[in-house]
Design an enzyme around this catalytic site. Structure first.
Site, PDB file in Angstrom:
ATOM      1  N   HIS A 157       0.842  -1.203   0.000  1.00 31.16           N
ATOM      2  CA  HIS A 157       0.000   0.000   0.000  1.00 31.16           C
ATOM      3  C   HIS A 157       0.872   1.246   0.000  1.00 31.16           C
ATOM      4  O   HIS A 157       1.845   1.341   0.730  1.00 31.16           O
ATOM      5  CB  HIS A 157      -1.030  -0.009   1.127  1.00 31.16           C
ATOM      6  CG  HIS A 157      -0.466   0.055   2.511  1.00 31.16           C
ATOM      7  ND1 HIS A 157      -0.149   1.247   3.129  1.00 31.16           N
ATOM      8  CD2 HIS A 157      -0.173  -0.914   3.410  1.00 31.16           C
ATOM      9  CE1 HIS A 157       0.301   0.999   4.348  1.00 31.16           C
ATOM     10  NE2 HIS A 157       0.314  -0.302   4.547  1.00 31.16           N
TER      11      HIS A 157
ATOM     12  N   HIS B 280       3.948   2.965  12.450  1.00 30.27           N
ATOM     13  CA  HIS B 280       3.060   4.112  12.725  1.00 30.27           C
ATOM     14  C   HIS B 280       3.703   5.151  13.654  1.00 30.27           C
ATOM     15  O   HIS B 280       2.998   5.815  14.416  1.00 30.27           O
ATOM     16  CB  HIS B 280       1.720   3.645  13.339  1.00 30.27           C
ATOM     17  CG  HIS B 280       0.926   2.740  12.436  1.00 30.27           C
ATOM     18  ND1 HIS B 280      -0.301   2.219  12.791  1.00 30.27           N
ATOM     19  CD2 HIS B 280       1.183   2.259  11.203  1.00 30.27           C
ATOM     20  CE1 HIS B 280      -0.765   1.459  11.808  1.00 30.27           C
ATOM     21  NE2 HIS B 280       0.124   1.466  10.836  1.00 30.27           N
TER      22      HIS B 280
ATOM     23  N   ASP C  45       3.743  -6.230   3.414  1.00 32.49           N
ATOM     24  CA  ASP C  45       3.335  -5.151   4.324  1.00 32.49           C
ATOM     25  C   ASP C  45       3.726  -5.484   5.765  1.00 32.49           C
ATOM     26  O   ASP C  45       2.975  -5.225   6.689  1.00 32.49           O
ATOM     27  CB  ASP C  45       1.819  -4.899   4.195  1.00 32.49           C
ATOM     28  CG  ASP C  45       1.376  -3.673   5.004  1.00 32.49           C
ATOM     29  OD1 ASP C  45       2.230  -2.830   5.333  1.00 32.49           O
ATOM     30  OD2 ASP C  45       0.178  -3.577   5.300  1.00 32.49           O
TER      31      ASP C  45
ATOM     32  N   GLU D 171      -4.809   2.088   2.562  1.00 34.02           N
ATOM     33  CA  GLU D 171      -4.941   0.922   3.442  1.00 34.02           C
ATOM     34  C   GLU D 171      -5.173   1.384   4.876  1.00 34.02           C
ATOM     35  O   GLU D 171      -6.042   0.867   5.570  1.00 34.02           O
ATOM     36  CB  GLU D 171      -3.666   0.063   3.366  1.00 34.02           C
ATOM     37  CG  GLU D 171      -3.777  -1.275   4.107  1.00 34.02           C
ATOM     38  CD  GLU D 171      -3.367  -1.196   5.576  1.00 34.02           C
ATOM     39  OE1 GLU D 171      -3.730  -2.099   6.342  1.00 34.02           O
ATOM     40  OE2 GLU D 171      -2.693  -0.220   5.975  1.00 34.02           O
ATOM     41  N   GLU D 172      -4.395   2.386   5.300  1.00 34.48           N
ATOM     42  CA  GLU D 172      -4.324   2.700   6.724  1.00 34.48           C
ATOM     43  C   GLU D 172      -5.644   3.119   7.351  1.00 34.48           C
ATOM     44  O   GLU D 172      -6.001   2.645   8.418  1.00 34.48           O
ATOM     45  CB  GLU D 172      -3.266   3.781   6.987  1.00 34.48           C
ATOM     46  CG  GLU D 172      -1.838   3.366   6.634  1.00 34.48           C
ATOM     47  CD  GLU D 172      -1.275   2.294   7.559  1.00 34.48           C
ATOM     48  OE1 GLU D 172      -2.011   1.823   8.441  1.00 34.48           O
ATOM     49  OE2 GLU D 172      -0.102   1.932   7.402  1.00 34.48           O
TER      50      GLU D 172
ATOM     51  N   ASP E  83       6.306   1.047   6.387  1.00 32.49           N
ATOM     52  CA  ASP E  83       4.863   0.826   6.257  1.00 32.49           C
ATOM     53  C   ASP E  83       4.269   1.867   5.352  1.00 32.49           C
ATOM     54  O   ASP E  83       3.837   2.909   5.807  1.00 32.49           O
ATOM     55  CB  ASP E  83       4.222   0.859   7.653  1.00 32.49           C
ATOM     56  CG  ASP E  83       2.767   0.477   7.632  1.00 32.49           C
ATOM     57  OD1 ASP E  83       2.301  -0.063   6.612  1.00 32.49           O
ATOM     58  OD2 ASP E  83       2.075   0.709   8.640  1.00 32.49           O
TER      59      ASP E  83
HETATM   60 ZN   LIG Z   1       0.917  -1.246   6.270  1.00 33.68          ZN
END
Ligand SMILES: [Zn+2]
Length: 437
Positions: free
Chosen positions: A257, A401, A331, A303-304, A269
């Protein structure tokens, strides 16, 4: 098919596999591309100009690589913005708290929300607290075990606390202790329950609040957040292909993603996952390896905080899902690759194991259980498609994140190894005489 015939079948791929591995290990191309992406555009939150500019860049770069049918497939995505935010202990003395608002959270009034903190270690403790929750800021102080076990406190904690009258929610960051690094991530408000602002705090700050409370101190916290949701924005899944030379209608789809959270630069990520899967196709193109079936790279958007890219792909390609031979997602960060997770039939697993043996030289030959990914999930489920994920050895959730998710966490050699492993696996699945079933 006997053992002898099986080994004959795979022997034909030793040459191409060695060329793909050799080419990938001889350059830092993938790492340099990821560094360029993340240095130039930074984070790529859904709805941001940065994401859309990065999407146009990826489209142009795929064309430069010589990929075919390069295109942008439209997707409407949620547009959440963080704004300014802070949290502080205001009594018994003032101390700043390291925090990040949760994605999709509502904001607070401009003056903030101030209340006593009620610290809880589980949803059972929340239910037992009953009327003591009303008017409080609830802190879910649950140490990280696995993502699957701990993430429900971030995702559904706000609504569960709100139902009992909490005015805001804090969650201990969903990740191992770092260097006082808060981890953001999405929350999901339950239909019909009050929406309260919610933020993650660093594990160190959660521990400090807990120690104060355990000493019998009444701790007051003020939370200020400007977060808000804007109307849906235009975005795109980026698609590029190497068309199959014999049965182009059969597809091996792979990707990651392209969106990220708005902290750090989304290198692990999932910029890295996007670039290593894309790199697999670039390597095939560079070496003039055109498989029987089509290899399709997809960089999914959103995606997130919505998974809209994954759903849009499923809906747009519904008619050809039955012709997807395999879907692969990366991912879990790009660290030293150890092999792949795989979900599919036992016969298919046997085939995949034979292909993985070509990766012994780079020690990426393990085939584990459970292949899949958030973005390929909707298509895999709708089409009953064999699913694969890149398996890596690294401390992904330390950076996940957080502002620390930057390209310097990634070893260029790991990127080359990962791209090589993905290239060999997807090339052989796309080229082998019999379809993977
Ligand atoms: Zn991810």
């Amino acid at each position: 098919m006997g053992t002898r015939a099986q080994s004959d079948w795979i022997d034909a791929y030793r040459g191409p596999a060695d060329r793909l591995i050799g080419e990938s290990l001889s350059t830092r191309f993938a790492w340099e591309r990821l560094a360029e992406l993340t240095d130039t555009f930074g984070h790529r939150l859904s709805g941001s100009d940065a994401l859309e500019a990065a999407i146009r860049w990826a489209e142009a770069e795929m064309k430069k690589d010589g990929l075919e049918n390069v295109r942008l497939e439209p997707v409407k995505v949620p547009h959440w913005v963080r704004g300014q935010e802070s949290a502080e202990i205001v009594a018994p003395r003032r101390h700043a708290i390291a925090m990040l608002g949760l994605g999709n959270s509502v904001g607070t009034p401009a003056a903030g929300i101030e209340a006593d903190v009620l610290s809880l270690r589980s949803f059972q403790e929340l239910d037992a607290a009953g009327s003591r929750v009303k008017g409080r800021i609830v802190l879910f102080n649950v140490p990280f075990t696995t993502y699957g076990e701990t993430v429900p406190y971030r995702a559904s904690g706000p609504s569960r606390a709100a139902v009992l009258g909490a005015v805001a929610m804090l969650v201990r960051s969903v990740g191992p202790p770092g260097l006082r690094t808060p981890h953001t991530g999405a929350l999901s408000y339950a239909e019909g329950s009050p929406r309260i602002p919610a933020a993650a705090i660093a594990t160190e700050d959660a521990d400090r609040l807990q120690r104060l409370i355990d000493r019998g101190v009444a701790v007051r916290v003020r939370l200020r957040m400007e977060a808000r949701m804007l109307p849906d924005a235009d975005s795109f899944n980026v698609v590029g292909e190497i068309r199959g030379r014999e049965t182009p209608g059969e597809i091996v789809a792979l990707g990651g993603h392209f969106d990220s959270w708005d902290v750090g630069t989304g290198a692990l990520d999932d910029g890295g996952g996007c670039v290593v899967t894309w790199e697999a196709a670039r390597l095939m193109k560079k070496l003039n390896l055109r498989p029987r079936r089509t290899v399709r790279v997809v960089l999914w958007t959103n995606e997130e905080n919505g998974l809209r890219g994954g759903f849009a792909y499923r809906d747009r390609h519904r008619q050809e899902l039955a012709n997807h031979v395999l879907m692969l997602e990366s991912d879990s960060g790009v660290f030293r690759p150890t092999g792949f997770g795989f979900s599919g039939s036992e016969a298919a697993r046997g085939r995949v194991r034979s292909i993985a043996a070509l990766l012994r030289g780079i020690e990426a030959h393990d085939i584990g259980p459970g292949g899949g990914g958030a973005d390929i999930g909707p298509s895999v489920e709708a089409g009953g498609i064999p699913a694969m994920s890149l398996q890596v050895d690294g401390n992904y959730f330390l950076y996940h994140h957080t502002p620390a998710d930057t390209v310097d966490k990634i070893d260029p050699r790991d990127m080359s190894r990962a791209a090589a492993a993905i290239a060999v696996m997807t090339y052989v699945v796309a080229d082998m005489p019999q379809r993977l079933r």
